[in-house]
Design an enzyme around this catalytic site. Sequence first.
Site, PDB file in Angstrom:
ATOM      1  N   SER A 157      47.678  30.249  57.248  1.00 54.75           N
ATOM      2  CA  SER A 157      46.831  30.400  58.430  1.00 54.75           C
ATOM      3  C   SER A 157      45.798  31.511  58.300  1.00 54.75           C
ATOM      4  O   SER A 157      44.890  31.606  59.116  1.00 54.75           O
ATOM      5  CB  SER A 157      47.693  30.661  59.676  1.00 54.75           C
ATOM      6  OG  SER A 157      48.249  31.965  59.636  1.00 54.75           O
ATOM      7  N   LYS A 195      48.463  37.824  62.212  1.00 55.26           N
ATOM      8  CA  LYS A 195      47.281  37.216  62.813  1.00 55.26           C
ATOM      9  C   LYS A 195      46.244  38.295  63.137  1.00 55.26           C
ATOM     10  O   LYS A 195      46.541  39.493  63.165  1.00 55.26           O
ATOM     11  CB  LYS A 195      47.655  36.475  64.105  1.00 55.26           C
ATOM     12  CG  LYS A 195      48.532  35.243  63.911  1.00 55.26           C
ATOM     13  CD  LYS A 195      47.796  34.127  63.209  1.00 55.26           C
ATOM     14  CE  LYS A 195      48.641  32.855  63.137  1.00 55.26           C
ATOM     15  NZ  LYS A 195      49.783  32.998  62.233  1.00 55.26           N
TER      16      LYS A 195
END
Length: 236
Positions: A157, A195
Amino acid sequence: MLTRKQYDLLRFIHERLKETGVPPSFDEMKEALDLRSKSGIHRLITALEERGFIRRLPNRARALEVVRLPDSAAPGLAAARSGGRGFSPSVIEGSLGRVRPVVDDEEPAAVVAVPVMGRIAAGSPISAIQTRSNTLNLPPEMLGTGEHFALEVRGDSMIEAGILDGDTVLIRKCDTADTGDIIVALVDDEEATLKRLRRKGASIALEAANPAYETRIFGPDRVRIQGRLVGLIRRY
């Protein structure tokens, strides 16, 4: 592999950030590398960004962050030092581009033992950070100040931020971070994920660097920041 100029610029930016906390200006970089124009600096920065060594922070002036350092000295340094008379190992000192030979009776360089605390998801969140599994011995200049730990990345990701599945990320422990920072976030005290932090009013958004993943938004009481990304190690 980096060119000599790319390596010198990366080291210069890294040292300036360590000393002042602020990246050097383009004029300072041009002077340090003895280039005639800023366009050469732009090309070097773009090359370093494409290779995942630095990133530009959006909406901030002179906003550069060193994501990782190369595993070894700049190409050609050892060969130049040895004058073609066989291999002569060299190490990088703190100042830009300066090397010195390793002496047999010299004390080994200082290292910092960084605990590897398990795996972190760069994809769908996984269970909270595991217990310490082993340690990495790293040069102090790669870390800077503060307490650090390392995590093995699982998932894709964050690939557009230069973070790949199987990489090891170096994290500086903290409980606050600026918007745009890449963080280790603990969600609901159960899920750990790597993230980019975005703040949307009172809410916290955890943003992937891969369009295949959606941004997840949480109330502020559901997310605890465990640390901020300061470096990356990749094995080939």
